[in-house]
Every structure is written in structure tokens, then in C-alpha cells.
Design a protein around this motif. Structure first.
Motif, PDB file in Angstrom:
ATOM      1  N   MET A 101      -2.795  -4.277 -11.984  1.00  0.00           N
ATOM      2  CA  MET A 101      -2.973  -3.050 -12.766  1.00  0.00           C
ATOM      3  C   MET A 101      -4.429  -2.911 -13.233  1.00  0.00           C
ATOM      4  SD  MET A 101       0.537  -2.856 -14.965  1.00  0.00           S
ATOM      5  CE  MET A 101       0.401  -1.148 -15.475  1.00  0.00           C
ATOM      6  N   ASP A 102      -5.055  -4.040 -13.542  1.00  0.00           N
ATOM      7  CA  ASP A 102      -6.447  -4.011 -13.980  1.00  0.00           C
ATOM      8  C   ASP A 102      -7.390  -3.560 -12.866  1.00  0.00           C
ATOM      9  OD1 ASP A 102      -5.661  -4.872 -16.487  1.00  0.00           O
ATOM     10  OD2 ASP A 102      -6.293  -6.946 -16.179  1.00  0.00           O
ATOM     11  N   ILE A 103      -7.102  -3.921 -11.618  1.00  0.00           N
ATOM     12  CA  ILE A 103      -8.016  -3.562 -10.534  1.00  0.00           C
ATOM     13  C   ILE A 103      -7.749  -2.171  -9.965  1.00  0.00           C
ATOM     14  CG2 ILE A 103      -8.480  -5.933  -9.855  1.00  0.00           C
ATOM     15  CD1 ILE A 103      -6.642  -5.430  -7.419  1.00  0.00           C
ATOM     16  N   LEU A 104      -6.536  -1.650 -10.154  1.00  0.00           N
ATOM     17  CA  LEU A 104      -6.221  -0.322  -9.632  1.00  0.00           C
ATOM     18  C   LEU A 104      -6.734   0.750 -10.584  1.00  0.00           C
ATOM     19  CD1 LEU A 104      -2.624  -0.304  -8.135  1.00  0.00           C
ATOM     20  CD2 LEU A 104      -4.766   0.057  -6.965  1.00  0.00           C
ATOM     21  N   LYS A 105      -7.609   1.592 -10.079  1.00  0.00           N
ATOM     22  CA  LYS A 105      -8.126   2.680 -10.911  1.00  0.00           C
ATOM     23  C   LYS A 105      -7.089   3.793 -11.054  1.00  0.00           C
ATOM     24  CE  LYS A 105     -12.814   1.645  -9.746  1.00  0.00           C
ATOM     25  NZ  LYS A 105     -13.699   1.652  -8.639  1.00  0.00           N
ATOM     26  N   ASP A 106      -6.383   4.067  -9.963  1.00  0.00           N
ATOM     27  CA  ASP A 106      -5.373   5.121  -9.952  1.00  0.00           C
ATOM     28  C   ASP A 106      -3.994   4.482 -10.044  1.00  0.00           C
ATOM     29  OD1 ASP A 106      -3.824   7.354  -9.648  1.00  0.00           O
ATOM     30  OD2 ASP A 106      -4.450   7.771  -7.585  1.00  0.00           O
TER      31      ASP A 106
END
Length: 101
Positions: free
Chosen positions: A63-68
């Protein structure tokens, strides 16, 4: 650079990033299946965690690495089998007992 080649590079980078998270969280027995054009997912990752805490740690890192976040779906939090849909990658994380079953 063609759009198709650029898309393949982006997909490869995304898969590598997800695998980095999985390896950094010390999941084990990792298997990666490559999909084809007829499948909804280009890659399917299966792995084993030692605990629910470890499984939830993977979700938090992804979740931290996904921008969308609209491209992320998580099923089975606090259970023995966690399913993560991240773009065109499907990730299964099992506890030892669930994977044996």
C-alpha cells in the motif's frame, strides 16, 4: 520507444518492486507464474508467511508503494490466506498450515 515496449518495462518494474517487498518481508516458498494474454493477471505469486502479522506487513508495504490505491484489492486480512490484487498481479500469501491444506 514504442508504447508496448514502454508498458512492458513498466510492468516488469512493478513486478520487481512487488517481489522486493515480498523478499524483504522474508516470505518463503515463493513461486511466480507468468500469465498469458488470455488470463486476467499477467503474474501470479504464491508465498508462505510465518504469521498474520507478517502477512499484514506485506499488505502495508505494498500500500505504501502504490500511488493509486484503486488498483489494489485485499481479501482475507487476519485469516490464514491473504489475496492481494495489485494491478495485473495476483498475490497469494498463505500460512504454513493453509498452504499444506
Amino acid at each position: 520507444m514504442s508504447n508496448l515496449k514502454k508498458q512492458n518495462i513498466q510492468e516488469s518494474f512493478f513486478l520487481d518492486t512487488l517481489l522486493d517487498v515480498i523478499y524483504s518481508q522474508k516470505l518463503k516458498d515463493i513461486i511466480i507464474y507468468k500469465g498469458n494474454n488470455s488470463l486476467a493477471y499477467k503474474n501470479i505469486i504464491i508465498s508462505t508467511a510465518n504469521s498474520n502479522t507478517q502477512m499484514n506487513g506485506v499488505v502495508k508495504k505494498i500500500m505504501d508503494i502504490l500511488k493509486d490505491k484503486s488498483n489494489l484489492n485485499v481479501e482475507g486480512k487476519d485469516s490464514t490466506w491473504l489475496l492481494i490484487e495489485a494491478k495485473e498481479v495476483l498475490i497469494h500469501i498463505f500460512t504454513n498450515e493453509s498452504r499444506k491444506f
